[in-house]
Structures are given as structure tokens and as C-alpha cells.
Design an enzyme around this catalytic site. Structure first.
Site, PDB file in Angstrom:
ATOM      1  N   HIS A  14      -8.574   3.144  19.542  1.00  0.00           N
ATOM      2  CA  HIS A  14      -7.748   2.088  20.147  1.00  0.00           C
ATOM      3  C   HIS A  14      -8.349   1.586  21.460  1.00  0.00           C
ATOM      4  O   HIS A  14      -8.308   0.392  21.763  1.00  0.00           O
ATOM      5  CB  HIS A  14      -6.323   2.587  20.352  1.00  0.00           C
ATOM      6  N   GLN A  22       0.848  -1.206   0.000  1.00  0.00           N
ATOM      7  CA  GLN A  22       0.000   0.000   0.000  1.00  0.00           C
ATOM      8  C   GLN A  22       0.878   1.250   0.000  1.00  0.00           C
ATOM      9  O   GLN A  22       2.092   1.164   0.216  1.00  0.00           O
ATOM     10  CB  GLN A  22      -0.878   0.014   1.261  1.00  0.00           C
ATOM     11  N   ASP A  58      -7.957  -5.330  13.641  1.00  0.00           N
ATOM     12  CA  ASP A  58      -7.787  -3.877  13.521  1.00  0.00           C
ATOM     13  C   ASP A  58      -7.191  -3.600  12.148  1.00  0.00           C
ATOM     14  O   ASP A  58      -6.023  -3.234  11.993  1.00  0.00           O
ATOM     15  CB  ASP A  58      -6.849  -3.400  14.640  1.00  0.00           C
ATOM     16  N   SER A  59      -8.017  -3.855  11.124  1.00  0.00           N
ATOM     17  CA  SER A  59      -7.473  -3.808   9.756  1.00  0.00           C
ATOM     18  C   SER A  59      -7.963  -2.561   9.018  1.00  0.00           C
ATOM     19  O   SER A  59      -8.836  -1.830   9.486  1.00  0.00           O
ATOM     20  CB  SER A  59      -7.936  -5.048   8.980  1.00  0.00           C
ATOM     21  N   THR A  60      -7.421  -2.379   7.848  1.00  0.00           N
ATOM     22  CA  THR A  60      -7.911  -1.360   6.937  1.00  0.00           C
ATOM     23  C   THR A  60      -9.284  -1.785   6.417  1.00  0.00           C
ATOM     24  O   THR A  60      -9.812  -2.826   6.803  1.00  0.00           O
ATOM     25  CB  THR A  60      -6.910  -1.220   5.765  1.00  0.00           C
ATOM     26  N   ASP A  61      -9.848  -0.972   5.512  1.00  0.00           N
ATOM     27  CA  ASP A  61     -11.181  -1.276   4.972  1.00  0.00           C
ATOM     28  C   ASP A  61     -11.155  -2.594   4.196  1.00  0.00           C
ATOM     29  O   ASP A  61     -10.103  -3.053   3.759  1.00  0.00           O
ATOM     30  CB  ASP A  61     -11.622  -0.139   4.027  1.00  0.00           C
ATOM     31  N   ASP A  77       0.770 -12.160   6.734  1.00  0.00           N
ATOM     32  CA  ASP A  77      -0.660 -12.013   6.427  1.00  0.00           C
ATOM     33  C   ASP A  77      -1.490 -12.632   7.551  1.00  0.00           C
ATOM     34  O   ASP A  77      -1.323 -13.811   7.887  1.00  0.00           O
ATOM     35  CB  ASP A  77      -0.944 -12.736   5.090  1.00  0.00           C
TER      36      ASP A  77
HETATM   37  N1  SAM Z   1      -7.750   2.025  12.504  1.00  0.00           N
HETATM   38  C1  SAM Z   1      -7.604   1.739  11.093  1.00  0.00           C
HETATM   39  C2  SAM Z   1      -8.947   1.532  10.418  1.00  0.00           C
HETATM   40  O1  SAM Z   1      -9.951   1.299  11.127  1.00  0.00           O
HETATM   41  O2  SAM Z   1      -8.965   1.604   9.179  1.00  0.00           O
HETATM   42  C3  SAM Z   1      -6.703   0.543  10.935  1.00  0.00           C
HETATM   43  C4  SAM Z   1      -5.337   0.861  11.404  1.00  0.00           C
HETATM   44  S1  SAM Z   1      -4.063  -0.283  11.072  1.00  0.00           S
HETATM   45  C5  SAM Z   1      -2.905   0.829  10.396  1.00  0.00           C
HETATM   46  C6  SAM Z   1      -4.660  -1.222   9.703  1.00  0.00           C
HETATM   47  C7  SAM Z   1      -3.606  -2.220   9.282  1.00  0.00           C
HETATM   48  O3  SAM Z   1      -4.185  -3.411   8.750  1.00  0.00           O
HETATM   49  C8  SAM Z   1      -2.658  -1.717   8.202  1.00  0.00           C
HETATM   50  O4  SAM Z   1      -1.401  -1.457   8.782  1.00  0.00           O
HETATM   51  C9  SAM Z   1      -2.601  -2.848   7.174  1.00  0.00           C
HETATM   52  O5  SAM Z   1      -1.295  -3.084   6.681  1.00  0.00           O
HETATM   53  C10 SAM Z   1      -3.122  -4.010   7.998  1.00  0.00           C
HETATM   54  N2  SAM Z   1      -3.639  -5.150   7.214  1.00  0.00           N
HETATM   55  C11 SAM Z   1      -4.479  -5.105   6.152  1.00  0.00           C
HETATM   56  N3  SAM Z   1      -4.712  -6.360   5.699  1.00  0.00           N
HETATM   57  C12 SAM Z   1      -3.997  -7.216   6.515  1.00  0.00           C
HETATM   58  C13 SAM Z   1      -3.838  -8.623   6.569  1.00  0.00           C
HETATM   59  N4  SAM Z   1      -4.444  -9.439   5.674  1.00  0.00           N
HETATM   60  N5  SAM Z   1      -3.050  -9.144   7.546  1.00  0.00           N
HETATM   61  C14 SAM Z   1      -2.427  -8.333   8.446  1.00  0.00           C
HETATM   62  N6  SAM Z   1      -2.529  -6.981   8.442  1.00  0.00           N
HETATM   63  C15 SAM Z   1      -3.316  -6.435   7.474  1.00  0.00           C
END
Ligand code: SAM
Length: 295
Positions: A77, A46, A171-174, A152
Site C-alpha cells: 500500500h 469473484q 490497485d487491481s487484481t491480476d 467498474d
Molecule cells: N493488492 C492486490 C493485488 O496486487 O493483487 C489488489 C488488492 S484489491 C483487493 C484488488 C481489487 O481490484 C479487488 O477488490 C477487485 O474487486 C478489484 N477490481 C478488479 N477489476 C476491477 C475493475 N474493472 N474495476 C474496479 N475494481 C476492480
């Protein structure tokens, strides 16, 4: 923004620079006035940008979406961690999927009953940049109970030992790109298998105002994966679309009707938003959600 909103004592404000995220789905946008762009890079997963803002501290952006600001990240958080941990009787082993800014890990480790907290973040650069620009979120990274993995989360959970975890926090991205697979029944089935009886899965479930269909789909997929109880809690989160966010809890073989209210009310650690009354209030569903979700 009308002239009336401009800070009268700041003539340069008309020349101020702003970071603005346009949220196509809701036809809305959110902006923060910025001082400077501190960093930008494209990782294998990303794009990440870091800004310094005039009023909200540092700001992290991933793929154009607001992720974390110094000023308001505590809301998210704390609500991603404490409701689940005060619902569980005594969570010893916790896994955080995503959470690369490390703010959720810091909240989890405030609970002294937690013996091991694994953060499984696919993109190591998120954590390294958070260590540089959000050091306050990373203050528990060296806690002997913490383990940071950069793989992952989908694969991690698929390989996880059955009935080995008490709480899983997603706590992932969209639900796009690497995070897409974290919002479906196949992933929830691996979480269910990895959780001990009475274990809890909690996942960020986007905005109740504009993502109710996603929340509905998540909850039915959780039930399809044999979770017996699901509950969506809402909380403010200004930098995310609509400024109103949610997390959804799912429990294995137990209900979600109560929580350790006395433990929450007498907690021995600092929070800025979460307390027992906020927990109780977050369990109350607004009428449109009660009707739509049957909570
Ligand atoms: N608070 C934020 C939100 O609600 O959108 C999320 C914050 S945190 C930075 C989100 C993290 O999810 C990112 O750092 C991203 O790299 C991670 N992420 C996305 N897909 C993932 C996966 N399959 N496994 C592990 N981490 C993942």
C-alpha cells in the site's frame, strides 16, 4: 517444509492447517499457517475468503489468490501510493481503481495536499469484508475527502472528465476476469485523457521475476497511449508470487527522473517501509530489468 522448520515447541504443528496458493505460471507456491477460516462467499464478481493465521494476522483471498495480510500489506500500500504522490508536484485529485481493501486510500489521504480521493471498486463486498476484518485499513474511509464508488473502473475512466485528475492508481487484481481490461492501451488512453498535463498513472505490475513479459507489454501499451515516460519500481511483498512485486508509473507530458526528495524526507506522516531513500532505491533498476526494459 523440513522437520527442522517445524516449531520445536509446537508438537501440534504437524497437524497445523495451512492456506497454500499454487502459482502455476512460476511453478511455485506460498502458504500461511492458519487458525481458522473466518468467512467465504461468492460475489457476482469473484470468490472471497478470509482466514485467521497463526503469525500473519488476517488473510484475504480472492479467487484463490492472496490479496492482503495484516502483517505485510504496508509494503504494497505504501509503494502503490507514495512514490507517485511524491513524484507529482502537488496532487489534489486522485482516483484509485480497485483497492477495495482500502489500504491504498488510507495511504493517499495521508497527503494533506490531496483534496479528493475516489476509490472505484467493482465489488462492494471486498470493502465491506475489509471493514469487518481489516478495520485498520479502512480508518480513512470516513475522511470528508474520500469518495467510495462501487462500479467498474474501466467504465468510470471512460466517462471521466478530460484533464481532471492528477494521479490514477490502479490497485487491481491480476489481469484476468474483471481486471483484464485494466492492462491495455484502450484503458490507458482513457487514463491519459482524464489526467491533467504532468499527471501520473501508477499500476500494480506483478512480479519482475516471473511477469517481465507482462510489464513489457504494459509499458509499451502505456507509451502507445501517449504517456511520455514510464518507470517500474520494485519492492518486497511476501504473500504475492515470488515475494517480489512491482508498480509501474507512466507520466503525461513530463518525465519520471526526479521526485520531491526533500518532501519525502521530511514527510509529516508515519510509514513503515516508504521513505526518501527507499524511493531512490526503488528507482534503481536491477540489471536484468534495465536490459529487458531499457530503464
Ligand atoms: N493488492 C492486490 C493485488 O496486487 O493483487 C489488489 C488488492 S484489491 C483487493 C484488488 C481489487 O481490484 C479487488 O477488490 C477487485 O474487486 C478489484 N477490481 C478488479 N477489476 C476491477 C475493475 N474493472 N474495476 C474496479 N475494481 C476492480
Amino acid at each position: 517444509m523440513s522437520a527442522a522448520d517445524q516449531p520445536a515447541t509446537d508438537p501440534s504443528s504437524t497437524e497445523s492447517r495451512w492456506f497454500t496458493e499454487q502459482h502455476a505460471r512460476s511453478g511455485s507456491s506460498f502458504g500461511l499457517r492458519i487458525k481458522s477460516k473466518l468467512h467465504a462467499e461468492q460475489t457476482p464478481f469473484q470468490s472471497i475468503e478470509i482466514y485467521d493465521t497463526t503469525d500473519w494476522g488476517k488473510l484475504m483471498i480472492i479467487d484463490g489468490c492472496t490479496m492482503v495480510s495484516t502483517r505485510d500489506n504496508f509494503l504494497y500500500h505504501e509503494m502503490m501510493s507514495h512514490p507517485a504522490l511524491f513524484t507529482h508536484a502537488r496532487a489534489k485529485r486522485v482516483v484509485i481503481i480497485g483497492g477495495g481493501d482500502c489500504g491504498t486510500l488510507r495511504e493517499v489521504l495521508k497527503h494533506e495536499e490531496v483534496e479528493h480521493a475516489v476509490q472505484v471498486e467493482i465489488d462492494e463486498r471486498v470493502t465491506r469484508l475489509s471493514e469487518q476484518y481489516f478495520p485498520e485499513l479502512c480508518e480513512s474511509n470516513k475522511d470528508p475527502r474520500a469518495e467510495l464508488l462501487f462500479i467498474d473502473g474501466i467504465k468510470y475512466m471512460a466517462d471521466c472528465e478530460p484533464e481532471s485528475l492528477d494521479v490514477i492508481i490502479v490497485d487491481s487484481t491480476d489481469p484476468v476476469g474483471p481486471a483484464e481490461g485494466l492492462f491495455g492501451a484502450a484503458f490507458y488512453a482513457t487514463c491519459h485523457k482524464a489526467l491533467k498535463p504532468s499527471g501520473i498513472l501508477v499500476q500494480q505490475s506483478e512480479s519482475p521475476l516471473v511477469h517481465l513479459d507482462l510489464i513489457k507489454a504494459m509499458r509499451s501499451a502505456m507509451r502507445f497511449a501517449d504517456f511520455t515516460a514510464v518507470k517500474t519500481l520494485t519492492f518486497p511483498q511476501p504473500i504475492y508470487p515470488t515475494g517480489w512485486w512491482s508498480c509501474t508509473m507512466a507520466r503525461k507530458g513530463a518525465d519520471l527522473s526526479g521526485f520531491r526528495e526533500r518532501g519525502a524526507a521530511t514527510k509529516q506522516f508515519e510509514t513503515r517501509y516508504y521513505n526518501a531513500d527507499i524511493h531512490k532505491a526503488a528507482l534503481a533498476s536491477p540489471e536484468f530489468m534495465r536490459v529487458a526494459l531499457g530503464d
